[in-house]
Design a protein around this motif. Structure first.
Motif, PDB file in Angstrom:
ATOM      1  N   ASP A 122      -0.638  -2.750   5.078  1.00  0.00           N
ATOM      2  CA  ASP A 122       0.209  -2.329   3.970  1.00  0.00           C
ATOM      3  C   ASP A 122       0.070  -3.247   2.765  1.00  0.00           C
ATOM      4  N   VAL A 123      -1.190  -3.463   2.375  1.00  0.00           N
ATOM      5  CA  VAL A 123      -1.490  -4.329   1.234  1.00  0.00           C
ATOM      6  C   VAL A 123      -2.599  -3.659   0.418  1.00  0.00           C
ATOM      7  N   VAL A 124      -2.492  -3.736  -0.898  1.00  0.00           N
ATOM      8  CA  VAL A 124      -3.625  -3.353  -1.743  1.00  0.00           C
ATOM      9  C   VAL A 124      -4.005  -4.528  -2.642  1.00  0.00           C
ATOM     10  N   ALA A 125      -5.299  -4.663  -2.879  1.00  0.00           N
ATOM     11  CA  ALA A 125      -5.801  -5.679  -3.812  1.00  0.00           C
ATOM     12  C   ALA A 125      -6.275  -4.958  -5.058  1.00  0.00           C
TER      13      ALA A 125
ATOM     14  N   GLU B 225       0.827  -1.206   0.000  1.00  0.00           N
ATOM     15  CA  GLU B 225       0.000   0.000   0.000  1.00  0.00           C
ATOM     16  C   GLU B 225       0.859   1.253   0.000  1.00  0.00           C
ATOM     17  N   HIS B 226       2.019   1.207   0.686  1.00  0.00           N
ATOM     18  CA  HIS B 226       2.814   2.432   0.797  1.00  0.00           C
ATOM     19  C   HIS B 226       3.457   2.846  -0.532  1.00  0.00           C
TER      20      HIS B 226
ATOM     21  N   SER C  52       9.135  -3.842  -1.755  1.00  0.00           N
ATOM     22  CA  SER C  52       7.890  -3.941  -0.987  1.00  0.00           C
ATOM     23  C   SER C  52       6.793  -4.560  -1.846  1.00  0.00           C
ATOM     24  N   GLY C  53       5.999  -5.403  -1.214  1.00  0.00           N
ATOM     25  CA  GLY C  53       4.918  -6.052  -1.953  1.00  0.00           C
ATOM     26  C   GLY C  53       5.292  -7.457  -2.371  1.00  0.00           C
ATOM     27  N   SER C  54       6.585  -7.784  -2.295  1.00  0.00           N
ATOM     28  CA  SER C  54       6.990  -9.150  -2.597  1.00  0.00           C
ATOM     29  C   SER C  54       6.560 -10.047  -1.437  1.00  0.00           C
TER      30      SER C  54
ATOM     31  N   GLY D 103       6.897  -7.681   7.595  1.00  0.00           N
ATOM     32  CA  GLY D 103       5.727  -7.517   6.741  1.00  0.00           C
ATOM     33  C   GLY D 103       4.589  -8.342   7.302  1.00  0.00           C
ATOM     34  N   VAL D 104       3.385  -8.048   6.844  1.00  0.00           N
ATOM     35  CA  VAL D 104       2.221  -8.723   7.416  1.00  0.00           C
ATOM     36  C   VAL D 104       2.191 -10.183   6.969  1.00  0.00           C
ATOM     37  N   ALA D 105       1.844 -11.056   7.919  1.00  0.00           N
ATOM     38  CA  ALA D 105       1.787 -12.486   7.627  1.00  0.00           C
ATOM     39  C   ALA D 105       0.517 -12.816   6.862  1.00  0.00           C
TER      40      ALA D 105
END
Lengths: 367, 80
Positions: free
Chosen positions: A228-231, A191-192, A317-319, A353-355
């Motif tokens: 910190d995630v976008v779909a 998301e960031h 980020s995002g990986s 990062g979020v699990a």
């Protein structure tokens, strides 16, 4: 015993055994003395059917399980109390043989008083209190990396681990994320990476190609700033893929649970990731259920800590971090979680990062 | 069902009554055995006794129950 009695015994016996199975007695009867079953992963029984999720269990020593359970509880209470100077904490299970677990706490003040304050709470769990200095200072990495981009589109499925572009920056594309309620698949990233946009929701995400013009993947359908995630809902012809563009191509078969991560730490196993900038790296898992209050004004919960500072840079980020599926085919992997940030202060070195289990618990998404 | 019908069937057991009593027996069996399974499950869950002991006591209980109930069911049937 006459014939009727015999038939009745058979029928009633069969009913009793069937009933016992329905109650799930095998789950605990199959365990050896002093072992308990835990669910370590959610795995697709059919790799091509994202909705065929099955639980995978493993038997772990009861003593170890109790210690980790206690550490999870203590960590949860610490996160709720959020005392002054608390910067974060994580659950760090010991090896199976040790039957122990530690809660690692990061504080900004004198560590001694903190230990006194939580001494009562911590009965039976060892504490590792670390004083963190200079959290405010973010140093900018001077390293230069060439982003990993797809050369040209040969397939309508876009693999994970390559660069994707937001209106304001570059990030790494994750593997397909599924939502069971809507039966929908999404592109995902951090998301960031949309920082600077007033609202990430609706913002476009595109795929840069090294040999061609960028292609639009879709627009953000759901943004989750705390995780910190976008779909991103696929808009064009391109759809997300369960393949990760690693040196040895990896296919996502499912995800690890909280206990799956605890198991990896107990066995000193490693996670892998493919970032758009640093590429493929591996590192040891350092903790789960972690709370991080280093960035932003809120704390992030349900985080994984793994690897080291060198495993992540801006643009990675995002990986996702993943681990080979021990029961799957060659190249099958299970996702542990996303990679969003890394430590930049002395004394600690990890990526966090979020699990995956956290976003499943919170929103229902799964890999 | 008429008055006449029921009084007659008390001795000779019409098929309907026989069916009803068989059905009732099955329900009672299911209930009793269900409780036995539940009891054993909870017992073994708290004690952690081995698997063979669970199935042994499960089937032993079923056998004993059938033996025991066959006694009074059989005698009531012989009366009719």
């Amino acid at each position: 015993m006459d014939r009727r009695e015999f038939v009745r015994t058979l029928a009633t016996g069969g009913y009793a055994v069937g009933m016992a199975h329905l109650l799930g007695v095998e789950d605990f009867l199959a365990a050896d003395d002093g072992e308990v079953p835990v669910v370590t992963a959610l795995v697709r029984s059919d790799p091509d059917d994202p909705w065929s999720l099955e639980e995978r269990t493993r038997y772990v020593p009861a003593e170890w399980y109790a210690a980790v359970e206690k550490a999870i509880e203590l960590n949860d209470r610490l996160a709720r109390s959020a005392f002054t100077g608390y910067l974060g904490s994580a659950v760090v299970p010991g090896s199976y043989g040790s039957g122990s677990a530690t809660v690692s706490i990061g504080v900004s003040k004198d560590a001694g008083s903190i230990r006194d304050a939580i001494g009562d709470l911590a009965a039976g769990v060892s504490l590792d209190v670390q004083t963190i200095v200079d959290v405010e200072e973010v140093e900018d990495g001077a390293d230069f990396y060439q982003p990993r981009m797809i050369d040209s589109l040969s397939d309508d499925r876009v693999p994970a681990g390559v660069a994707c572009e937001t209106p304001t920056s570059l990030a790494t594309l994750g593997p397909a994320l599924f939502h069971p309620d809507e039966r929908q698949q999404y592109f995902v990233t951090a998301e960031h990476a949309f920082e600077g946009e007033t609202n990430a929701s609706g913002a476009p995400l595109s795929l840069p190609l090294s040999g061609d013009d960028p292609v639009e993947l879709g627009a953000v359908a759901y943004d989750h700033p705390i995780e910190d995630v976008v779909a991103v809902e696929p808009a064009g012809d391109l759809v997300p893929s369960t393949w990760i563009d690693a040196p040895e191509p990896a296919q996502v078969r499912g995800q690890l649970t909280r206990w799956g991560l605890a198991d990896l730490i107990a066995r000193d196993e490693r996670l892998e990731k493919v970032g758009a900038l640093t590429g493929h790296t591996t590192g040891r898992v350092q903790g789960f259920d972690a709370v991080t209050c280093f960035t932003d004004e809120f704390c992030r919960r349900g985080q994984i800590r793994w690897g080291g500072e060198m495993d992540l840079t801006d643009g990675d980020s995002g990986s996702v971090s993943y681990h080979p599926d021990p029961e799957g085919d060659d190249g099958d992997v299970l996702v542990a979680g996303f990679n969003n940030a890394r430590t930049w202060w002395p004394g600690q070195s990890y990526v966090w990062g979020v699990a995956a289990y956290r976003i499943t618990e919170q929103y229902g998404y799964h890999f | 069902m008429t008055e006449d019908h029921t009084t007659r069937s008390a001795r000779s057991r019409s098929p309907l009554v026989a069916l009803a009593s068989a059905g009732g027996r099955i329900i009672v069996d299911a209930l009793v055995i269900g409780l036995w399974v539940l009891f054993l499950t909870l017992l073994f869950l708290s004690t952690g006794w081995p698997r063979w002991a669970f199935y042994l006591s499960l089937l032993l209980g079923v056998g004993l129950y059938v033996q025991f109930t066959a006694g009074w069911l059989g005698s009531s049937e012989r009366e009719s």
